[in-house]
Write a protein that holds these residues in place. Structure first.
Motif, PDB file in Angstrom:
ATOM      1  N   THR A 120       0.834  -1.202   0.000  1.00  0.00           N
ATOM      2  CA  THR A 120       0.000   0.000   0.000  1.00  0.00           C
ATOM      3  C   THR A 120       0.870   1.254   0.000  1.00  0.00           C
ATOM      4  N   THR A 121       0.557   2.168  -0.900  1.00  0.00           N
ATOM      5  CA  THR A 121       1.293   3.429  -1.004  1.00  0.00           C
ATOM      6  C   THR A 121       0.320   4.592  -1.027  1.00  0.00           C
ATOM      7  N   VAL A 122       0.571   5.597  -0.204  1.00  0.00           N
ATOM      8  CA  VAL A 122      -0.202   6.835  -0.223  1.00  0.00           C
ATOM      9  C   VAL A 122       0.393   7.756  -1.291  1.00  0.00           C
ATOM     10  N   VAL A 123      -0.499   8.408  -2.033  1.00  0.00           N
ATOM     11  CA  VAL A 123      -0.082   9.316  -3.104  1.00  0.00           C
ATOM     12  C   VAL A 123      -0.703  10.687  -2.845  1.00  0.00           C
ATOM     13  N   VAL A 124       0.129  11.716  -2.776  1.00  0.00           N
ATOM     14  CA  VAL A 124      -0.375  13.072  -2.534  1.00  0.00           C
ATOM     15  C   VAL A 124       0.187  14.018  -3.596  1.00  0.00           C
ATOM     16  N   PRO A 125      -0.641  14.437  -4.552  1.00  0.00           N
ATOM     17  CA  PRO A 125      -0.183  15.451  -5.516  1.00  0.00           C
ATOM     18  C   PRO A 125      -0.068  16.808  -4.826  1.00  0.00           C
ATOM     19  N   PHE A 126       0.831  17.657  -5.304  1.00  0.00           N
ATOM     20  CA  PHE A 126       0.926  19.007  -4.756  1.00  0.00           C
ATOM     21  C   PHE A 126       1.372  19.971  -5.849  1.00  0.00           C
ATOM     22  N   VAL A 127       1.264  21.244  -5.554  1.00  0.00           N
ATOM     23  CA  VAL A 127       1.638  22.276  -6.514  1.00  0.00           C
ATOM     24  C   VAL A 127       3.156  22.322  -6.590  1.00  0.00           C
ATOM     25  N   MET A 183      -7.293  11.282 -11.375  1.00  0.00           N
ATOM     26  CA  MET A 183      -7.440  11.894 -10.057  1.00  0.00           C
ATOM     27  C   MET A 183      -6.110  12.266  -9.395  1.00  0.00           C
ATOM     28  N   LEU A 184      -5.079  11.433  -9.593  1.00  0.00           N
ATOM     29  CA  LEU A 184      -3.811  11.641  -8.894  1.00  0.00           C
ATOM     30  C   LEU A 184      -2.681  12.083  -9.811  1.00  0.00           C
ATOM     31  N   GLY A 185      -2.902  11.956 -11.122  1.00  0.00           N
ATOM     32  CA  GLY A 185      -1.896  12.401 -12.082  1.00  0.00           C
ATOM     33  C   GLY A 185      -0.762  11.424 -12.310  1.00  0.00           C
ATOM     34  N   VAL A 186      -0.880  10.207 -11.768  1.00  0.00           N
ATOM     35  CA  VAL A 186       0.157   9.192 -11.939  1.00  0.00           C
ATOM     36  C   VAL A 186      -0.493   7.845 -12.228  1.00  0.00           C
ATOM     37  N   SER A 187       0.275   6.939 -12.803  1.00  0.00           N
ATOM     38  CA  SER A 187      -0.246   5.619 -13.146  1.00  0.00           C
ATOM     39  C   SER A 187      -0.101   4.657 -11.966  1.00  0.00           C
ATOM     40  N   LEU A 188      -0.817   3.547 -12.033  1.00  0.00           N
ATOM     41  CA  LEU A 188      -0.685   2.508 -11.011  1.00  0.00           C
ATOM     42  C   LEU A 188       0.722   1.935 -11.017  1.00  0.00           C
ATOM     43  N   GLU A 189       1.310   1.843 -12.176  1.00  0.00           N
ATOM     44  CA  GLU A 189       2.676   1.332 -12.284  1.00  0.00           C
ATOM     45  C   GLU A 189       3.651   2.234 -11.546  1.00  0.00           C
ATOM     46  N   GLU A 190       3.484   3.535 -11.701  1.00  0.00           N
ATOM     47  CA  GLU A 190       4.358   4.474 -11.006  1.00  0.00           C
ATOM     48  C   GLU A 190       4.162   4.367  -9.493  1.00  0.00           C
ATOM     49  N   ILE A 191       2.896   4.228  -9.069  1.00  0.00           N
ATOM     50  CA  ILE A 191       2.626   4.107  -7.632  1.00  0.00           C
ATOM     51  C   ILE A 191       3.258   2.834  -7.084  1.00  0.00           C
ATOM     52  N   ASN A 217      -6.359   2.201 -13.683  1.00  0.00           N
ATOM     53  CA  ASN A 217      -5.219   3.033 -14.047  1.00  0.00           C
ATOM     54  C   ASN A 217      -5.676   4.373 -14.615  1.00  0.00           C
ATOM     55  N   ALA A 218      -6.729   4.325 -15.419  1.00  0.00           N
ATOM     56  CA  ALA A 218      -7.271   5.561 -15.989  1.00  0.00           C
ATOM     57  C   ALA A 218      -7.799   6.480 -14.887  1.00  0.00           C
ATOM     58  N   VAL A 219      -8.459   5.899 -13.865  1.00  0.00           N
ATOM     59  CA  VAL A 219      -8.973   6.700 -12.743  1.00  0.00           C
ATOM     60  C   VAL A 219      -7.807   7.311 -11.965  1.00  0.00           C
TER      61      VAL A 219
END
Length: 432
Positions: free
Chosen positions: A264-271, A421-429, A415-417
């Protein structure tokens, strides 16, 4: 299982031909019966193993969690307006918190972390009664001279930290409930570290969203994806004297506890910006190890395995009104969106007398882990959001809205979602 190890049946046993004779006829039948039983056991184990790769165990199913809650609490089950398999369990006696939810009915994954032992005991514990739940109502600030978790004159140490009863042990009144929505209310009085008293009314509602509402909210069509989504609208109304910044303000704080896995990985986009990485607070419980927090230009990845106590926070100036997590082990994508004011005053929750008590975080994530004596509250991980603090006059109201979405299904669709929403792919996560 019938055998102690699957390896004993990793390949079907070879069939040995035994020609019947008057002396070995019974022995032949015995051999074939043994072979048939072995093949049956092999197939049973293989099927069970395949099933466990895609479904949660009964202990983690929504149905099992719901039955457990019914034994110890009085959960309200809210259902999506257009999908009966999307369900949310809410408990009024625990401050109207969302305990858990599912996108796949009673046999589906149960997304919220529950403290089974504490719930079963029916007791409240010192400092905090960590019953769990994936959307619970709290109020900030936690630390500092305007804290409502430390009494005046106490030290900012765990032994003196205490969650106020209204947020921990006191029930909220169920004002109304129907198939998809529950409304709660609570009158309370809180006194901060500096001695200022706040008389408030808390209003909170939890409502499930339809698939159409989800698609509209994320501006993206959902195909080959199961989802459950709900919105909590949280309000505090000042019932006493006008609030002043000089003597402390309150904010609304929504926290969600979820089940961790090693994947499990948390993903937080930021400016993004040249100095924005330095604005991320990763020192709440000591510096987060580098391998557990990867900060890139406009997104961070935070390990959420429930094995190392750590916390991160983003100020409103660089936060975006969305964060999430991906569990590649179970194939669950979780998204949280929330109200955000980039220029607002956000309370500082650091456990110290603060120079800047209104330069706090808008978004946080916490990963549970053992404390110094080896004990552990969870394991769980949290996604948290806060409202700005405002100097409310008598009768004025502060509101904070949070939405939680869980998605399961076809990996390409998920992956599309995630990208949307997060700006990254599942593979990257998954790499982090």
């Amino acid at each position: 299982m019938f055998l102690s190890s699957k390896n004993n049946l990793s390949h079907p046993p070879a069939i040995v031909e035994v020609k019947p004779t008057p002396k070995n006829g019974f022995f032949t039948c015995y051999i074939f019966l043994r072979i048939a039983c072995a093949v049956f056991i092999f197939l049973f184990i293989s099927c069970s193993s395949s099933k466990n790769e895609t479904m949660s165990s009964p202990a983690n199913s929504f149905g099992a969690d719901l039955e457990f809650l019914k034994k110890h609490q009085k959960p309200l089950v809210l259902i999506s307006p257009d999908d009966d398999s999307a369900q949310v369990a809410v408990v009024g006696a625990l401050q109207g918190r969302v305990m858990t939810s599912t996108a796949n009915g009673t046999s589906g994954n149960s997304y919220g972390w529950l403290n089974y032992k504490l719930l079963e005991s029916g007791k409240f514990t010192p400092h905090m009664s960590a019953f769990g739940g994936e959307d619970r109502f709290w109020i900030g600030p936690e630390g500092g001279q305007f804290s409502i978790y430390f009494q005046q004159g106490k030290q900012f140490v765990f032994d003196d930290w205490q969650v106020p009863g209204v947020l921990d042990s006191e029930p909220f009144e169920v004002v109304s409930s129907d198939k998809s929505k529950a409304v709660f209310r609570k009158t309370a009085s809180l006194t901060n570290y500096s001695g200022t008293t706040f008389n408030i009314v808390i209003d909170r509602s939890v409502e499930t969203l339809s698939k159409v509402e989800v698609e509209t909210a994320i501006n993206f069509p959902l195909r080959d994806v199961k989802t459950v989504a709900y919105e909590s609208i949280n309000k505090i109304t000042n019932q006493g004297a006008d609030w002043k910044k000089e003597t402390g303000l309150l904010s609304i704080w929504i926290l969600g506890m979820f089940n961790p896995t090693p994947q499990t990985t948390v993903v937080v986009p930021f400016v993004g910006g040249t100095d924005h990485k330095g604005k991320i607070n990763d020192s709440y419980f000591g510096k987060v190890p580098a391998e557990r927090l990867i900060i890139e230009d406009s997104v961070l990845y935070f390990k959420a395995d429930g094995k190392h106590r750590s916390k991160i926070g983003l100020p409103p100036s660089i936060a975006k009104p969305v964060m999430g997590s991906y569990d590649s082990e179970k194939g669950v994508l979780t998204i949280v969106t929330y109200d955000l004011d980039p220029t607002g005053d956000y309370v500082n929750s650091m456990w110290e007398i603060q120079k800047e008590p209104f330069k706090g975080d808008a978004a946080n994530s916490y990963n549970d882990g053992p404390v110094e004596d080896g004990t552990q509250m969870g394991p769980f991980y949290e996604l948290e959001s806060s409202s700005p603090a405002k100097a409310l006059k008598k009768g004025e109201t502060l509101t904070h809205r949070s939405r939680t979405y869980h998605f399961e299904g076809d990996k390409t669709a998920l992956n599309a979602v995630a990208r949307r929403m997060l700006g990254v792919s599942l593979e990257e996560i998954s790499k982090h």
